[in-house]
Scaffold this motif. Structure first.
Motif, PDB file in Angstrom:
ATOM      1  N   HIS A 459       0.846  -1.326  -0.012  1.00 51.92           N
ATOM      2  CA  HIS A 459       0.057   0.165   0.044  1.00 51.92           C
ATOM      3  C   HIS A 459       0.904   1.419  -0.073  1.00 51.92           C
ATOM      4  O   HIS A 459       0.705   2.026   1.053  1.00 51.92           O
ATOM      5  CB  HIS A 459      -1.080  -0.061   1.204  1.00 51.92           C
ATOM      6  N   PRO A 460       1.597   1.724  -0.952  1.00 51.87           N
ATOM      7  CA  PRO A 460       2.386   2.824  -0.921  1.00 51.87           C
ATOM      8  C   PRO A 460       1.493   3.955  -1.025  1.00 51.87           C
ATOM      9  O   PRO A 460       0.584   3.932  -1.763  1.00 51.87           O
ATOM     10  CB  PRO A 460       3.312   2.676  -2.361  1.00 51.87           C
ATOM     11  N   LEU A 461       1.629   4.747  -0.452  1.00 48.74           N
ATOM     12  CA  LEU A 461       0.729   6.253  -0.315  1.00 48.74           C
ATOM     13  C   LEU A 461       1.814   7.410  -0.090  1.00 48.74           C
ATOM     14  O   LEU A 461       2.607   7.503   0.598  1.00 48.74           O
ATOM     15  CB  LEU A 461       0.136   6.033   0.904  1.00 48.74           C
ATOM     16  N   GLY A 462       1.472   8.453  -0.876  1.00 45.29           N
ATOM     17  CA  GLY A 462       2.267   9.883  -0.664  1.00 45.29           C
ATOM     18  C   GLY A 462       3.255  10.208  -1.663  1.00 45.29           C
ATOM     19  O   GLY A 462       3.534   9.281  -2.477  1.00 45.29           O
ATOM     20  N   GLY A 463       3.770  11.039  -1.441  1.00 46.33           N
ATOM     21  CA  GLY A 463       5.017  11.477  -2.401  1.00 46.33           C
ATOM     22  C   GLY A 463       4.569  12.977  -3.031  1.00 46.33           C
ATOM     23  O   GLY A 463       5.506  13.537  -3.453  1.00 46.33           O
ATOM     24  N   ALA A 464       3.476  13.092  -3.204  1.00 46.80           N
ATOM     25  CA  ALA A 464       2.993  14.378  -3.670  1.00 46.80           C
ATOM     26  C   ALA A 464       1.662  14.645  -2.929  1.00 46.80           C
ATOM     27  O   ALA A 464       0.733  14.677  -3.448  1.00 46.80           O
ATOM     28  CB  ALA A 464       2.738  14.182  -5.333  1.00 46.80           C
ATOM     29  N   ILE A 465       1.764  15.122  -1.681  1.00 48.64           N
ATOM     30  CA  ILE A 465       0.489  15.333  -0.964  1.00 48.64           C
ATOM     31  C   ILE A 465      -0.387  16.256  -1.235  1.00 48.64           C
ATOM     32  O   ILE A 465       0.074  17.431  -1.703  1.00 48.64           O
ATOM     33  CB  ILE A 465       1.219  15.312   0.369  1.00 48.64           C
ATOM     34  N   LEU A 466      -1.665  16.037  -1.269  1.00 49.88           N
ATOM     35  CA  LEU A 466      -2.686  16.892  -1.428  1.00 49.88           C
ATOM     36  C   LEU A 466      -2.491  18.111  -0.416  1.00 49.88           C
ATOM     37  O   LEU A 466      -2.216  17.955   0.656  1.00 49.88           O
ATOM     38  CB  LEU A 466      -4.096  16.400  -1.174  1.00 49.88           C
ATOM     39  N   ASN A 467      -2.752  19.201  -1.183  1.00 50.49           N
ATOM     40  CA  ASN A 467      -2.496  20.395  -0.595  1.00 50.49           C
ATOM     41  C   ASN A 467      -1.248  20.900   0.016  1.00 50.49           C
ATOM     42  O   ASN A 467      -1.113  21.747   0.763  1.00 50.49           O
ATOM     43  CB  ASN A 467      -3.776  20.653   0.644  1.00 50.49           C
ATOM     44  N   LYS A 468      -0.032  20.135  -0.484  1.00 50.01           N
ATOM     45  CA  LYS A 468       0.982  20.439  -0.199  1.00 50.01           C
ATOM     46  C   LYS A 468       1.699  20.810  -1.470  1.00 50.01           C
ATOM     47  O   LYS A 468       2.184  21.851  -2.002  1.00 50.01           O
ATOM     48  CB  LYS A 468       1.775  19.472   0.654  1.00 50.01           C
ATOM     49  N   ALA A 469       2.122  19.524  -2.026  1.00 46.84           N
ATOM     50  CA  ALA A 469       2.951  19.532  -3.248  1.00 46.84           C
ATOM     51  C   ALA A 469       2.066  19.843  -4.622  1.00 46.84           C
ATOM     52  O   ALA A 469       2.267  20.466  -5.482  1.00 46.84           O
ATOM     53  CB  ALA A 469       3.107  18.137  -3.596  1.00 46.84           C
ATOM     54  N   THR A 470       0.520  19.910  -4.140  1.00 43.47           N
ATOM     55  CA  THR A 470      -0.556  20.205  -5.270  1.00 43.47           C
ATOM     56  C   THR A 470      -1.296  21.279  -4.423  1.00 43.47           C
ATOM     57  O   THR A 470      -1.324  21.285  -3.231  1.00 43.47           O
ATOM     58  CB  THR A 470      -1.325  19.164  -5.713  1.00 43.47           C
ATOM     59  N   ASP A 471      -2.159  21.819  -5.145  1.00 43.21           N
ATOM     60  CA  ASP A 471      -3.500  22.411  -4.314  1.00 43.21           C
ATOM     61  C   ASP A 471      -4.332  21.320  -3.697  1.00 43.21           C
ATOM     62  O   ASP A 471      -4.074  20.112  -3.770  1.00 43.21           O
ATOM     63  CB  ASP A 471      -3.938  23.468  -5.216  1.00 43.21           C
ATOM     64  N   ASN A 472      -5.446  21.946  -3.252  1.00 45.48           N
ATOM     65  CA  ASN A 472      -6.520  20.771  -2.622  1.00 45.48           C
ATOM     66  C   ASN A 472      -7.132  19.926  -3.573  1.00 45.48           C
ATOM     67  O   ASN A 472      -8.079  19.270  -3.310  1.00 45.48           O
ATOM     68  CB  ASN A 472      -7.265  21.698  -1.678  1.00 45.48           C
ATOM     69  N   TYR A 473      -7.067  20.217  -4.934  1.00 44.20           N
ATOM     70  CA  TYR A 473      -7.546  19.222  -5.847  1.00 44.20           C
ATOM     71  C   TYR A 473      -6.600  18.618  -6.814  1.00 44.20           C
ATOM     72  O   TYR A 473      -6.899  17.849  -7.877  1.00 44.20           O
ATOM     73  CB  TYR A 473      -8.739  19.939  -6.787  1.00 44.20           C
ATOM     74  N   GLY A 474      -5.413  18.647  -6.616  1.00 48.38           N
ATOM     75  CA  GLY A 474      -4.444  17.622  -7.179  1.00 48.38           C
ATOM     76  C   GLY A 474      -3.483  18.588  -8.418  1.00 48.38           C
ATOM     77  O   GLY A 474      -3.073  17.922  -9.169  1.00 48.38           O
ATOM     78  N   ARG A 475      -3.939  19.807  -8.499  1.00 45.85           N
ATOM     79  CA  ARG A 475      -3.095  20.763  -9.662  1.00 45.85           C
ATOM     80  C   ARG A 475      -1.671  21.144  -8.865  1.00 45.85           C
ATOM     81  O   ARG A 475      -1.653  21.523  -7.809  1.00 45.85           O
ATOM     82  CB  ARG A 475      -3.950  22.091  -9.707  1.00 45.85           C
ATOM     83  N   LEU A 476      -0.593  20.642  -9.625  1.00 48.06           N
ATOM     84  CA  LEU A 476       0.709  20.765  -9.068  1.00 48.06           C
ATOM     85  C   LEU A 476       1.131  22.039  -9.107  1.00 48.06           C
ATOM     86  O   LEU A 476       0.653  22.980 -10.142  1.00 48.06           O
ATOM     87  CB  LEU A 476       1.634  20.023 -10.278  1.00 48.06           C
ATOM     88  N   HIS A 477       1.535  22.493  -8.045  1.00 45.77           N
ATOM     89  CA  HIS A 477       2.084  23.971  -7.932  1.00 45.77           C
ATOM     90  C   HIS A 477       3.202  24.470  -8.916  1.00 45.77           C
ATOM     91  O   HIS A 477       4.275  23.562  -9.008  1.00 45.77           O
ATOM     92  CB  HIS A 477       2.664  24.400  -6.523  1.00 45.77           C
ATOM     93  N   GLY A 478       2.974  25.422  -9.436  1.00 41.47           N
ATOM     94  CA  GLY A 478       4.314  25.800 -10.430  1.00 41.47           C
ATOM     95  C   GLY A 478       3.830  25.769 -11.991  1.00 41.47           C
ATOM     96  O   GLY A 478       4.496  26.348 -12.707  1.00 41.47           O
ATOM     97  N   TYR A 479       3.120  24.827 -12.218  1.00 43.19           N
ATOM     98  CA  TYR A 479       2.671  24.248 -13.642  1.00 43.19           C
ATOM     99  C   TYR A 479       1.243  24.177 -13.915  1.00 43.19           C
ATOM    100  O   TYR A 479       0.629  22.969 -13.833  1.00 43.19           O
ATOM    101  CB  TYR A 479       3.761  23.155 -13.819  1.00 43.19           C
TER     102      TYR A 479
END
Ligand code: FAE
Length: 518
Positions: A459-479
């Motif tokens: 069960h691997p989970l994480g690495g691009a956490i919601l509302n941290k690496a992305t906004d609260n809907y999965g949009r990657l910050h910066g691009y």
């Protein structure tokens, strides 16, 4: 039956390489990966009128092998079983002291045992991702724990709309309790229930995506066997409603989606004229690169799984392809607290020579001890007197992916010793049961005198956490136009098995993205 079921797929969604994406193509939406996050994304985009191209590094799994079956059996692994290995790496490596692994030809098989220092991460490879190899346990977290799972997501939305939607689309249901009580193939789970209840632990049925009516017919001997023939880790030829039987036929029916199997994405960079240039390698079945393609996509959805998405993003940030990704990329990775163990029962507690490979029961000690243990099968075909468990535990241990420039690969900072918190949580259940029953732990399943299966996760989970690496809907910050849609968004633990949460979160995010970005 498998051929019949797959016959429902149109030629486009059958995803043979003859319809694969062409070099220099320009597409509106490209989805990397065909697991839960990828399938939800592709289906909803296509239904909204967007043409979608799905890129999958694994095979299509729609063609029978020499034995007439698409998938290999757990008891007799062959080249179809493992992703580019010359020797199997079975999660349960030993039995009665004897090693179980064996040599196999190198092939783009279905189960990847990806080794990082300190942990082996098992993942599905092929069109359908993890749904091809998993145990089908389809569990919605308890609402009171949802704040631990996705702290920035509104629980009313999830429990009112997206969990019900995910459960309906995935075909989730619970075993008929009367049949559970009477069938030989769940004797092992009934022994698990008896021992749990005698020690006063809450025992729960665990929903699954397996077709229970099909399993009843397997037990009656009227259809080809799958769960009752030990099929699970290397695919189920019948009965299991993997994504091949749920989202993928719906995706095919839209007529707007092409799938390119045996294509591995290696790079995503901003394109000079807008959008992104996505580079990929087309593979042959021994893992060799046949050709390299570069296509332009207006939007790119990363759905390569927690590990696949994290590895891509970490590499792309570190090597200057996507330098503006933020510093949360690669962080917050967890193993969902997975740990395995077996118990040796007394002779009067036989667990049965016939065991359904689909788990359907569990012991819920989350509130008191931070552990939810599924009563797992040991479908060896012989009486083992063993009870076997996969526990999901509460652990705050989180690792980080980083780019190793010297070796040209992404590393993960996990340490095996971190599993001790999971072992301690699991012991809150099994020490008590052993004391009550006068039984002991098995020491022969994970090596020579080794009690705990603490070397792996499913069960691997994480690495691009919601509302941290992305906004609260999965949009990657910066691009703008880059999104994360899979298990990489979830911060390391779901308190239960994860794929229903991954599916529900993807349903929530893509609905917002379609409404506001397209
Ligand atoms: P996933 O399903 O892994 O899909 C990602 C896809 O992307 C895969 O098909 C990859 O091959 C592909 N990919 C990766 N990198 C690239 C690349 N560079 N280019 C192109 N394609 C790429 O992601 N969960 C449960 O809830 N219940 C269970 O009973 C259960 N049992 C499990 C048993 C086993 C043995 C395993 C391995 C997993 C199990 N899981 C279970 C976990 C579950 O399958 C997993 O959480 C989900 O499949 C993750 O879904 P994602 O969409 O994140």
């Amino acid at each position: 039956m498998g051929a019949l079921a797959l016959g429902g797929l149109s030629s486009r969604a059958r995803a043979d390489t003859s319809t694969s994406i062409s070099d220099a193509a320009s597409v509106p939406a490209l989805v990397i990966g065909t697991g839960y996050g990828g399938c939800v994304t592709a289906l909803r985009l296509a239904q909204a009128g967007v043409d979608v191209h799905m890129i999958e590094m694994g095979m299509a799994w729609d063609t029978p092998g020499a034995d007439g079956k698409i998938f290999a059996n757990t008891t007799t692994p062959d080249q179809r079983s493992f992703w580019l290995r010359t020797r199997t790496k079975q999660p349960l490596s030993n039995f009665l002291g004897f090693p179980l692994d064996k040599d196999i030809p190198r092939y783009t098989g279905i189960l990847d045992a990806e080794e990082f220092s300190g942990i082996t991460v098992y993942q599905g490879r092929g069109v359908g991702g993890g749904s091809l190899v998993n145990g089908g346990m389809a569990v919605t977290p308890r609402r009171e724990y949802f704040g631990e799972v996705l702290p920035t997501v509104n629980p009313d939305e999830m429990f009112g709309t997206y969990y019900p939607r995910a459960n309906a689309e995935l075909g989730v249901s619970v075993i008929d309790p009367a049949w559970f009580d009477s069938t030989a193939c769940y004797q092992y789970a009934r022994v698990g229930r008896k021992h749990a209840q005698r020690s006063n632990f809450p025992f729960v049925y665990v929903p699954n995506v397996y077709d229970w009516n099909y399993m009843k017919q397997e037990a009656a001997g009227t259809v080809p066997k799958s769960a009752l023939a030990g099929e699970i880790l290397y695919g189920n030829n019948h009965g299991k409603k993997s994504l091949q039987k749920t989202y993928l036929p719906k995706i095919a029916a839209t007529g707007r989606v092409t799938i390119s199997p045996l294509h591995r994405v290696t790079s995503v960079v901003p394109a000079s004229g807008g959008g992104y240039t996505v580079t990929m390698e087309q593979l042959n079945t021994t893992g060799g690169v046949v050709t390299t393609k570069a296509v332009t996509a207006a939007r790119v959805f990363f759905a390569a799984g927690s590990v696949g998405t994290s590895k891509l993003l970490v590499k792309l940030k570190a090597t200057g392809a996507l330098p503006n990704l933020n510093n949360e990329i690669g962080k917050g990775w967890g193993d969902n607290g997975n740990v395995m163990c077996g118990r040796a029962n007394h002779m009067w507690d036989a667990t049965g020579a016939l065991q359904s490979s689909m788990p359907t029961a569990g012991i819920d000690n989350w509130a008191a001890g931070g552990a939810f243990a599924e009563v797992a099968p040991l479908p060896t075909g012989i009486e083992t007197y063993a009870s076997f468990y996969l526990s999901i535990t509460k652990t705050s241990q989180r690792a980080e992916f980083s780019w190793n420039a010297g070796a040209g690969r992404v590393d993960l900072s996990w340490q095996t010793a971190w599993k001790q918190t999971s072992i301690n949580a699991a012991k809150t259940i099994f020490d008590k049961i052993n004391a009550k029953e006068g039984t002991i732990y098995r020491t022969d399943l994970f090596g020579i005198y080794k009690i705990w299966g603490d070397h792996l996760t499913y069960h691997p989970l994480g690495g691009a956490i919601l509302n941290k690496a992305t906004d609260n809907y999965g949009r990657l910050h910066g691009y703008p136009g880059l999104y994360v849609m899979d298990g990489a968004l979830i911060p390391g633990n779901t308190t239960v098995n994860p794929f229903v949460t991954i599916t529900a979160l993807a349903e929530r995010n893509i609905e917002k993205i379609i409404a506001t970005d397209l």
